[in-house]
Write a protein that holds these residues in place. Structure first.
Motif: not given
Length: 166
Positions: A51-52, A54, A62, A153, A155
């Motif tokens: 996720q980080e 992306r 996110e 974000n 994340a």
């Protein structure tokens, strides 16, 4: 500017090959380097969660209301999850109701800005000034004293609680 099918496929193929061979790619599609922290794709993938990666390296976002940092109320410092650069403090955080951690100002000299024309609109992207990682966007509907809303974000950030001195 328009692209034909061949140009799109050729460009996508080149990007795929660059990723396969660990080529250095732009920090994200909008930020231009060079940056102090300069890793190749494989090194970033090793350092970051999927996720980080992306969000920080591919300018992803996110889902709203999914970051625990949106509800963080303690005193502290927010750092880039990619390179630990100090980018925001709790003193400038506010509740925007948008579902993402929001700040009216970044730590001086810690972030950069770039034009983002994705999603059929023009926005101002905020990226880490040390590694170029995508953090979010800034809008002109924030509170005083700046009138800005840095919509970030969660994340893309690491939070460090800093207790009040006794």
């Amino acid at each position: 500017m328009s692209f034909d099918r061949r140009q799109i496929l050729t460009g996508a193929g080149a990007l795929t090959l660059a990723g396969m061979f660990g080529a250095r790619v732009a920090a994200n599609p909008h930020a231009a380097g060079p940056f102090e922290v300069d890793l190749d794709t494989a090194q970033w993938r090793e350092r970051l969660t999927p996720q980080e990666f992306r969000i920080l390296r591919e300018a992803g976002t996110e889902r709203a209301f999914t970051s625990p940092l949106n509800e963080e109320k303690r005193r502290g410092v927010y750092r880039c999850a990619g390179c630990s650069n100090r980018v925001y403090t709790s003193a400038t955080k506010f509740e925007s109701g948008t579902g993402w951690p929001s700040f009216y100002e970044a730590v001086e000299g810690s972030v950069g800005y770039a034009e983002d024309k994705s999603l059929f609109m023009t926005r101002t992207e905020v990226h880490c000034g040390r590694c170029g990682g995508h953090l979010g966007h800034v809008f002109d509907d924030g509170p005083e004293p700046t009138g800005k809303r840095h919509c970030i974000n969660g994340a893309a950030l690491d939070f460090k609680h800093v207790p009040k001195p006794a």
